[in-house]
Design a protein around this motif. Structure first.
Motif, PDB file in Angstrom:
ATOM      1  N   ALA A 288      40.906  50.750  31.591  1.00  0.00           N
ATOM      2  CA  ALA A 288      41.761  49.683  32.082  1.00  0.00           C
ATOM      3  C   ALA A 288      41.047  48.373  31.822  1.00  0.00           C
ATOM      4  O   ALA A 288      39.824  48.332  31.749  1.00  0.00           O
ATOM      5  N   ASN A 289      41.813  47.344  31.643  1.00  0.00           N
ATOM      6  CA  ASN A 289      41.219  46.014  31.526  1.00  0.00           C
ATOM      7  C   ASN A 289      42.249  44.976  31.934  1.00  0.00           C
ATOM      8  O   ASN A 289      43.295  44.868  31.312  1.00  0.00           O
ATOM      9  N   GLY A 290      41.984  44.296  33.005  1.00  0.00           N
ATOM     10  CA  GLY A 290      42.870  43.221  33.445  1.00  0.00           C
ATOM     11  C   GLY A 290      42.053  41.944  33.488  1.00  0.00           C
ATOM     12  O   GLY A 290      41.355  41.696  34.472  1.00  0.00           O
ATOM     13  N   PRO A 291      42.126  41.134  32.424  1.00  0.00           N
ATOM     14  CA  PRO A 291      41.270  39.938  32.368  1.00  0.00           C
ATOM     15  C   PRO A 291      41.460  39.022  33.578  1.00  0.00           C
ATOM     16  O   PRO A 291      40.553  38.291  33.960  1.00  0.00           O
TER      17      PRO A 291
ATOM     18  N   THR B   1      49.208  34.691  37.623  1.00  0.00           N
ATOM     19  CA  THR B   1      48.750  35.343  36.386  1.00  0.00           C
ATOM     20  C   THR B   1      49.475  34.766  35.176  1.00  0.00           C
ATOM     21  O   THR B   1      50.687  34.583  35.196  1.00  0.00           O
ATOM     22  N   SER B   2      48.716  34.486  34.115  1.00  0.00           N
ATOM     23  CA  SER B   2      49.324  33.944  32.900  1.00  0.00           C
ATOM     24  C   SER B   2      50.031  35.053  32.128  1.00  0.00           C
ATOM     25  O   SER B   2      49.764  36.242  32.332  1.00  0.00           O
ATOM     26  N   ARG B   3      50.933  34.668  31.258  1.00  0.00           N
ATOM     27  CA  ARG B   3      51.626  35.642  30.407  1.00  0.00           C
ATOM     28  C   ARG B   3      50.615  36.449  29.596  1.00  0.00           C
ATOM     29  O   ARG B   3      50.704  37.669  29.501  1.00  0.00           O
ATOM     30  N   ASN B   4      49.617  35.754  29.046  1.00  0.00           N
ATOM     31  CA  ASN B   4      48.608  36.456  28.248  1.00  0.00           C
ATOM     32  C   ASN B   4      47.819  37.456  29.071  1.00  0.00           C
ATOM     33  O   ASN B   4      47.557  38.570  28.624  1.00  0.00           O
ATOM     34  N   GLY B   5      47.429  37.044  30.273  1.00  0.00           N
ATOM     35  CA  GLY B   5      46.659  37.937  31.140  1.00  0.00           C
ATOM     36  C   GLY B   5      47.472  39.170  31.511  1.00  0.00           C
ATOM     37  O   GLY B   5      46.972  40.296  31.501  1.00  0.00           O
ATOM     38  N   TYR B   6      48.738  38.939  31.818  1.00  0.00           N
ATOM     39  CA  TYR B   6      49.656  40.023  32.200  1.00  0.00           C
ATOM     40  C   TYR B   6      49.825  41.007  31.048  1.00  0.00           C
ATOM     41  O   TYR B   6      49.677  42.221  31.204  1.00  0.00           O
ATOM     42  N   LEU B   7      50.108  40.475  29.872  1.00  0.00           N
ATOM     43  CA  LEU B   7      50.332  41.344  28.710  1.00  0.00           C
ATOM     44  C   LEU B   7      49.062  42.096  28.327  1.00  0.00           C
ATOM     45  O   LEU B   7      49.118  43.254  27.914  1.00  0.00           O
ATOM     46  N   ALA B   8      47.914  41.436  28.496  1.00  0.00           N
ATOM     47  CA  ALA B   8      46.646  42.109  28.186  1.00  0.00           C
ATOM     48  C   ALA B   8      46.430  43.288  29.124  1.00  0.00           C
ATOM     49  O   ALA B   8      45.996  44.362  28.699  1.00  0.00           O
ATOM     50  N   ALA B   9      46.748  43.104  30.403  1.00  0.00           N
ATOM     51  CA  ALA B   9      46.583  44.191  31.375  1.00  0.00           C
ATOM     52  C   ALA B   9      47.474  45.370  31.019  1.00  0.00           C
ATOM     53  O   ALA B   9      47.044  46.530  31.011  1.00  0.00           O
ATOM     54  N   ILE B  10      48.737  45.085  30.685  1.00  0.00           N
ATOM     55  CA  ILE B  10      49.672  46.155  30.323  1.00  0.00           C
ATOM     56  C   ILE B  10      49.182  46.857  29.054  1.00  0.00           C
ATOM     57  O   ILE B  10      49.211  48.083  28.949  1.00  0.00           O
ATOM     58  N   SER B  11      48.718  46.069  28.098  1.00  0.00           N
ATOM     59  CA  SER B  11      48.344  46.610  26.796  1.00  0.00           C
ATOM     60  C   SER B  11      47.158  47.560  26.902  1.00  0.00           C
ATOM     61  O   SER B  11      47.140  48.617  26.271  1.00  0.00           O
ATOM     62  N   ALA B  12      46.172  47.222  27.707  1.00  0.00           N
ATOM     63  CA  ALA B  12      44.964  48.058  27.789  1.00  0.00           C
ATOM     64  C   ALA B  12      45.117  49.186  28.789  1.00  0.00           C
ATOM     65  O   ALA B  12      44.395  50.170  28.717  1.00  0.00           O
TER      66      ALA B  12
ATOM     67  N   GLY C 115      44.909  41.561  46.108  1.00  0.00           N
ATOM     68  CA  GLY C 115      43.633  41.482  45.405  1.00  0.00           C
ATOM     69  C   GLY C 115      43.630  42.241  44.089  1.00  0.00           C
ATOM     70  O   GLY C 115      42.798  41.994  43.229  1.00  0.00           O
ATOM     71  N   TYR C 116      44.569  43.198  43.919  1.00  0.00           N
ATOM     72  CA  TYR C 116      44.645  43.948  42.657  1.00  0.00           C
ATOM     73  C   TYR C 116      45.642  43.211  41.767  1.00  0.00           C
ATOM     74  O   TYR C 116      46.799  43.594  41.642  1.00  0.00           O
ATOM     75  N   GLY C 117      45.165  42.126  41.170  1.00  0.00           N
ATOM     76  CA  GLY C 117      46.067  41.170  40.541  1.00  0.00           C
ATOM     77  C   GLY C 117      46.100  41.229  39.026  1.00  0.00           C
ATOM     78  O   GLY C 117      45.795  42.240  38.415  1.00  0.00           O
ATOM     79  N   GLY C 118      46.473  40.094  38.450  1.00  0.00           N
ATOM     80  CA  GLY C 118      46.438  39.953  36.996  1.00  0.00           C
ATOM     81  C   GLY C 118      47.414  40.827  36.241  1.00  0.00           C
ATOM     82  O   GLY C 118      47.293  41.010  35.035  1.00  0.00           O
ATOM     83  N   GLY C 119      48.393  41.414  36.952  1.00  0.00           N
ATOM     84  CA  GLY C 119      49.333  42.318  36.285  1.00  0.00           C
ATOM     85  C   GLY C 119      48.835  43.757  36.275  1.00  0.00           C
ATOM     86  O   GLY C 119      49.470  44.637  35.695  1.00  0.00           O
ATOM     87  N   MET C 120      47.696  44.036  36.943  1.00  0.00           N
ATOM     88  CA  MET C 120      47.194  45.415  36.964  1.00  0.00           C
ATOM     89  C   MET C 120      48.113  46.334  37.768  1.00  0.00           C
ATOM     90  O   MET C 120      48.285  47.503  37.437  1.00  0.00           O
ATOM     91  N   SER C 121      48.719  45.788  38.841  1.00  0.00           N
ATOM     92  CA  SER C 121      49.666  46.613  39.604  1.00  0.00           C
ATOM     93  C   SER C 121      50.862  46.963  38.711  1.00  0.00           C
ATOM     94  O   SER C 121      51.339  48.107  38.711  1.00  0.00           O
ATOM     95  N   SER C 122      51.300  45.990  37.915  1.00  0.00           N
ATOM     96  CA  SER C 122      52.416  46.221  36.987  1.00  0.00           C
ATOM     97  C   SER C 122      52.025  47.243  35.925  1.00  0.00           C
ATOM     98  O   SER C 122      52.821  48.116  35.556  1.00  0.00           O
ATOM     99  N   ALA C 123      50.779  47.127  35.429  1.00  0.00           N
ATOM    100  CA  ALA C 123      50.304  48.058  34.390  1.00  0.00           C
ATOM    101  C   ALA C 123      50.302  49.491  34.919  1.00  0.00           C
ATOM    102  O   ALA C 123      50.687  50.423  34.213  1.00  0.00           O
ATOM    103  N   LYS C 124      49.887  49.659  36.170  1.00  0.00           N
ATOM    104  CA  LYS C 124      49.853  51.007  36.735  1.00  0.00           C
ATOM    105  C   LYS C 124      51.273  51.531  36.986  1.00  0.00           C
ATOM    106  O   LYS C 124      51.518  52.735  36.857  1.00  0.00           O
ATOM    107  N   ALA C 125      52.189  50.648  37.354  1.00  0.00           N
ATOM    108  CA  ALA C 125      53.581  51.072  37.517  1.00  0.00           C
ATOM    109  C   ALA C 125      54.145  51.527  36.174  1.00  0.00           C
ATOM    110  O   ALA C 125      54.826  52.562  36.078  1.00  0.00           O
ATOM    111  N   ALA C 126      53.825  50.789  35.109  1.00  0.00           N
ATOM    112  CA  ALA C 126      54.264  51.186  33.759  1.00  0.00           C
ATOM    113  C   ALA C 126      53.658  52.531  33.391  1.00  0.00           C
ATOM    114  O   ALA C 126      54.333  53.422  32.862  1.00  0.00           O
ATOM    115  N   LEU C 127      52.387  52.696  33.700  1.00  0.00           N
ATOM    116  CA  LEU C 127      51.684  53.946  33.384  1.00  0.00           C
ATOM    117  C   LEU C 127      52.345  55.143  34.064  1.00  0.00           C
ATOM    118  O   LEU C 127      52.537  56.207  33.455  1.00  0.00           O
TER     119      LEU C 127
END
Ligand code: NAI
Length: 269
Positions: free
Chosen positions: A122-125, A134-145, A164-176
């Motif tokens: 995982a990587n959520g910059p 969270t920026s669009r880039n940060g969000y997309l990076a989290a989803i991508s990795a 505290g689990y930010g940066g789109g990481m919660s979204s990335a895990k929902a996608a996962l």
């Protein structure tokens, strides 16, 4: 022959990937590893110098053998996708063939096929920023990795609010977790491949320390979970070994909680 496993997302001996590799090795699997390119050098050096020998020890006293370590950056599928600055970065320039497609091809050339694929990365910059900031880039990076796989590691922040689990990481895990279900159907029908994910409790890994509140989450779990003990990475490793084994032959599309039961609580106590 024994089963052959490829575990993506190991760069030290602290995380879930390492524990999963050990459980699989103890069960007789051959271990291939995908290590993030910028972390490859230090990981291989430490491995060679015997720094991991103690934690490489299996229950029967032998050392886990790692057949091959591949450099990998899971954010890029093909060399054409890699931006110039990454290509030129000196931590990347020393390695080659590390995009997802190239690694798959290398593994195929070296070994023909694998039986087990583990996604433990995982990587959520911007993980320390709230989603609102969270920026669009940060969000997309989290989803991508952080999404996609065959067996993978997820976190309850996908379905419940974990401040505290930010940066789109919660979204990335929902996608996962959603992808785990859809891929279970598609890969099950097409290739009879099972796809599951483990929703793990908090562990003080390198990645988790970057989030900043991991010690608090470990204390919270200790205070509130049905099982009042610290979660060990091995408990996640053993569950992963079970899920990819024939013992779990009817389990697919599942989110399996390995968290001392914390997910079942409605309120803290
Ligand atoms: P870790 O630091 O051991 O593993 C994460 C790995 O991902 C590192 O080896 C890092 O080098 C690698 N990585 C990052 N970006 C990459 C990329 N683009 N390409 C290839 N590799 C890349 O930490 P941990 O905590 O064991 O993480 C493993 C999985 O467990 C992650 O999916 C994480 O979200 C999940 N998880 C962790 C929890 C925890 O409390 N530690 C709780 C629930 C889930």
């Amino acid at each position: 022959r024994g089963k052959r496993a490829f575990i993506a997302g190991i760069a030290d001996d602290n995380g879930y990937g390492w524990a999963i590799a050990k459980s699989l090795a103890a069960a007789g699997a051959e271990i291939l590893i995908g290590t993030w390119v910028p972390a490859l050098n230090i990981f291989e050096t430490n491995l060679r110098r015997g720094k991991f020998d103690e934690s490489r020890t299996l229950p029967d006293g032998s050392l886990m053998e790692i057949t091959k370590v591949y450099p990998l950056d899971a954010v890029y599928d093909n060399p054409e996708d890699v931006p110039e600055d990454v290509k030129m970065n000196k931590r990347y320039a020393g390695s080659s063939n590390w995009t997802v497609r190239e690694v798959a091809e290398s593994v195929k050339q070296d070994f023909g096929s694998i039986d087990i694929l583990v996604h433990s990365l995982a990587n959520g910059p911007e993980v320390s920023k709230p989603l609102l900031e969270t920026s669009r880039n940060g969000y997309l990076a989290a989803i991508s990795a952080s999404s996609g796989a065959s067996i993978s590691l997820t976190y309850i922040a996908s379905e419940r609010i974990i401040p505290g689990y930010g940066g789109g990481m919660s979204s990335a895990k929902a996608a996962l977790e959603s992808d785990t279900q859809v891929l279970a159907f598609e890969a099950g029908r097409k290739h009879k491949i099972r796809v599951n994910t483990i929703s793990a409790g908090p562990l003080g890994s390198r990645a988790a320390k970057a989030i900043g509140f991991i010690d608090m989450m470990i204390d919270y779990s200790l205070a509130n979970a049905p099982l009042q003990k610290e979660l060990s990475a091995d408990e996640v490793g053993n569950t992963a070994a079970f899920l990819v084994s024939p013992l779990a032959s009817a389990i697919t599309g599942a989110v399996v909680y390995v968290d001392n039961g914390l997910n079942a609580m409605g309120v803290g106590v």
